[in-house]
Design an enzyme around this catalytic site. Structure first.
Site, PDB file in Angstrom:
ATOM      1  N   GLY A 113       0.804  -1.211   0.000  1.00 34.64           N
ATOM      2  CA  GLY A 113       0.000   0.000   0.000  1.00 34.64           C
ATOM      3  C   GLY A 113       0.836   1.259   0.000  1.00 34.64           C
ATOM      4  O   GLY A 113       0.614   2.180  -0.799  1.00 34.64           O
TER       5      GLY A 113
ATOM      6  N   GLU B 297      -2.648  -7.268   1.630  1.00 38.79           N
ATOM      7  CA  GLU B 297      -1.764  -7.372   2.789  1.00 38.79           C
ATOM      8  C   GLU B 297      -2.481  -6.890   4.055  1.00 38.79           C
ATOM      9  O   GLU B 297      -1.865  -6.438   5.010  1.00 38.79           O
ATOM     10  CB  GLU B 297      -0.475  -6.581   2.567  1.00 38.79           C
ATOM     11  CG  GLU B 297       0.491  -7.274   1.629  1.00 38.79           C
ATOM     12  CD  GLU B 297       1.831  -6.574   1.510  1.00 38.79           C
ATOM     13  OE1 GLU B 297       2.791  -7.252   1.122  1.00 38.79           O
ATOM     14  OE2 GLU B 297       1.920  -5.371   1.782  1.00 38.79           O
TER      15      GLU B 297
ATOM     16  N   ASN C 254       0.539 -10.656 -11.214  1.00 39.88           N
ATOM     17  CA  ASN C 254       1.645 -11.164 -12.018  1.00 39.88           C
ATOM     18  C   ASN C 254       1.273 -12.569 -12.482  1.00 39.88           C
ATOM     19  O   ASN C 254       0.170 -13.062 -12.194  1.00 39.88           O
ATOM     20  CB  ASN C 254       2.972 -11.122 -11.251  1.00 39.88           C
ATOM     21  CG  ASN C 254       2.975 -12.006 -10.000  1.00 39.88           C
ATOM     22  OD1 ASN C 254       2.235 -12.980  -9.890  1.00 39.88           O
ATOM     23  ND2 ASN C 254       3.816 -11.662  -9.040  1.00 39.88           N
TER      24      ASN C 254
ATOM     25  N   GLY D 163       7.138  -9.286 -15.745  1.00 43.50           N
ATOM     26  CA  GLY D 163       8.561  -9.051 -15.552  1.00 43.50           C
ATOM     27  C   GLY D 163       9.243  -8.524 -16.798  1.00 43.50           C
ATOM     28  O   GLY D 163       8.806  -7.549 -17.407  1.00 43.50           O
TER      29      GLY D 163
ATOM     30  N   ASP E  48      17.140  -4.995  -7.905  1.00 37.27           N
ATOM     31  CA  ASP E  48      16.214  -5.361  -6.833  1.00 37.27           C
ATOM     32  C   ASP E  48      14.786  -5.211  -7.358  1.00 37.27           C
ATOM     33  O   ASP E  48      14.349  -4.103  -7.643  1.00 37.27           O
ATOM     34  CB  ASP E  48      16.440  -4.450  -5.618  1.00 37.27           C
ATOM     35  CG  ASP E  48      15.529  -4.799  -4.437  1.00 37.27           C
ATOM     36  OD1 ASP E  48      14.751  -5.769  -4.549  1.00 37.27           O
ATOM     37  OD2 ASP E  48      15.605  -4.108  -3.411  1.00 37.27           O
TER      38      ASP E  48
ATOM     39  N   GLY F 181       6.157  -4.301  -8.871  1.00 35.11           N
ATOM     40  CA  GLY F 181       4.733  -4.355  -9.162  1.00 35.11           C
ATOM     41  C   GLY F 181       3.969  -3.214  -8.514  1.00 35.11           C
ATOM     42  O   GLY F 181       2.991  -2.699  -9.071  1.00 35.11           O
ATOM     43  N   ASP F 182       4.421  -2.793  -7.320  1.00 39.64           N
ATOM     44  CA  ASP F 182       3.759  -1.687  -6.633  1.00 39.64           C
ATOM     45  C   ASP F 182       4.002  -0.368  -7.359  1.00 39.64           C
ATOM     46  O   ASP F 182       3.095   0.466  -7.463  1.00 39.64           O
ATOM     47  CB  ASP F 182       4.272  -1.581  -5.196  1.00 39.64           C
ATOM     48  CG  ASP F 182       4.031  -2.840  -4.400  1.00 39.64           C
ATOM     49  OD1 ASP F 182       3.049  -3.546  -4.697  1.00 39.64           O
ATOM     50  OD2 ASP F 182       4.817  -3.122  -3.481  1.00 39.64           O
TER      51      ASP F 182
ATOM     52  N   GLY G  90      15.285  -1.320  -2.466  1.00 45.06           N
ATOM     53  CA  GLY G  90      14.218  -0.943  -1.566  1.00 45.06           C
ATOM     54  C   GLY G  90      12.891  -0.701  -2.250  1.00 45.06           C
ATOM     55  O   GLY G  90      12.752  -0.853  -3.462  1.00 45.06           O
TER      56      GLY G  90
END
Length: 309
Positions: free
Chosen positions: A40, A138, A182, A220, A244, A249-250, A285
């Site tokens: 989120g 989540e 995904n 991807g 990383d 996706g977020d 990150g």
């Protein structure tokens, strides 16, 4: 207009290692860092940095991480009045990133699971004024389900990022403007094993047949597959070296919402979101890796694509 995001706050504890250890095996890693994230929060920062007004609702614990999230949001210019606090820990995740940039994640939701569907009553006036609503899984799944019902009543476009994935009641799928799984999550949603692009197209069409208006499967390095009543189109990814993939996706979903909020067509929104994700995976990150609008426009110009935002 604006975006309302109902979702999670998670502190990512990230270790890097040349590969993931086998069961019972200990390996020497390369680095360790903690970053603010959560699906989120990642999506909220991605949308904000792409130029949208963002209102985020969710829950934090009573630990030091609460202050870090509040400070980061205030610095970014996002209001924090929709955030609930509970007498427990803020969500945390243990993340292992290998040398190819792929990650393995164990998430402990903490306060995120304290946020409940009754809390949504407090944000209805923000939803009423919004252009797009975004959520994920989540949190308690009933929060997402009730949010879908609210958006149906208010005739609002809702984007569901179905992660962590599980089966969704069919009667709710018809109220989704867009779903962004995904390839793995798509398989879980339809309870099938999928392996090829034809499989993904077939799986997306199944969701379409159940009423979802737009299915976007993120693939991807292959890009993303859009399936709707107009047909099927694969939007290719940009070629970059990922370090990383956490939060990729977020960044995609958050920027997609921002572009729809700014009245871009769905195809344009996907192309811009693809660029956002390409930049995000080149940094470590979650929230710290989310690019700003100016960076995205510069990247797109170098790729021969011109957009005005």
């Amino acid at each position: 207009m604006s975006i309302v995001i109902v979702g999670s706050f998670v502190v990512d504890c990230i270790a890097t290692c040349f590969r993931a250890p086998e069961a019972g095996e200990t390996l020497i890693g390369n680095s360790f860092n903690t970053y603010l994230g959560g699906k989120g929060a990642n999506q909220a920062f991605a949308a904000k940095r792409m130029g949208s007004e963002v209102f985020m609702a969710g829950a934090l614990g009573n630990d030091s991480f609460k202050g870090e999230f509040i400070e980061a949001m205030q610095k970014e210019g996002m209001p924090t009045n929709l955030i609930k606090e509970y007498d427990t820990s803020t969500g945390v995740s243990s993340v292992l990133v290998d040398s190819t940039g792929q990650n393995r994640i164990c998430m402990v939701p903490g306060a995120n699971m304290c946020y409940n569907s009754d809390n949504l009553k407090e944000i209805i006036k923000y939803i009423e004024k919004s252009n797009v609503v975004v959520t994920q899984f989540e949190m308690q799944e009933e929060v997402a389900y009730e949010l879908i019902r609210i958006c149906r009543r208010l005739n609002k476009r809702l984007i569901l990022n179905p992660a962590p994935a599980h089966k969704i009641p069919n009667e709710l799928l018809k109220d989704l403007y867009c779903i962004t799984p995904n390839e793995t999550e798509l398989g879980i949603l339809i309870d099938e094993k999928l392996a090829t692009i034809d499989d993904y197209k077939r799986g997306a069409r199944k969701l379409l047949a159940l009423g979802v208006k737009n299915v976007i499967v993120t693939l991807g390095t292959m890009g993303s597959l859009l399936v709707n009543e107009d047909g099927e189109v694969l939007i290719p990814a940009f070629r970059v070296k990922a370090i990383d993939t956490l939060g990729a996706g977020d960044s995609y979903t958050g920027s997609l919402a921002s572009m729809l909020d700014q009245n871009k067509s769905l195809r344009e929104a996907i192309e811009i979101a693809t660029a956002v994700a390409a930049l995000e995976v080149q940094r470590p990150g979650g929230i710290p890796a989310m690019p700003y609008k100016e960076e995205v426009l510069s990247f797109l110009a170098k790729e021969g694509k011109s957009y005005s935002l």
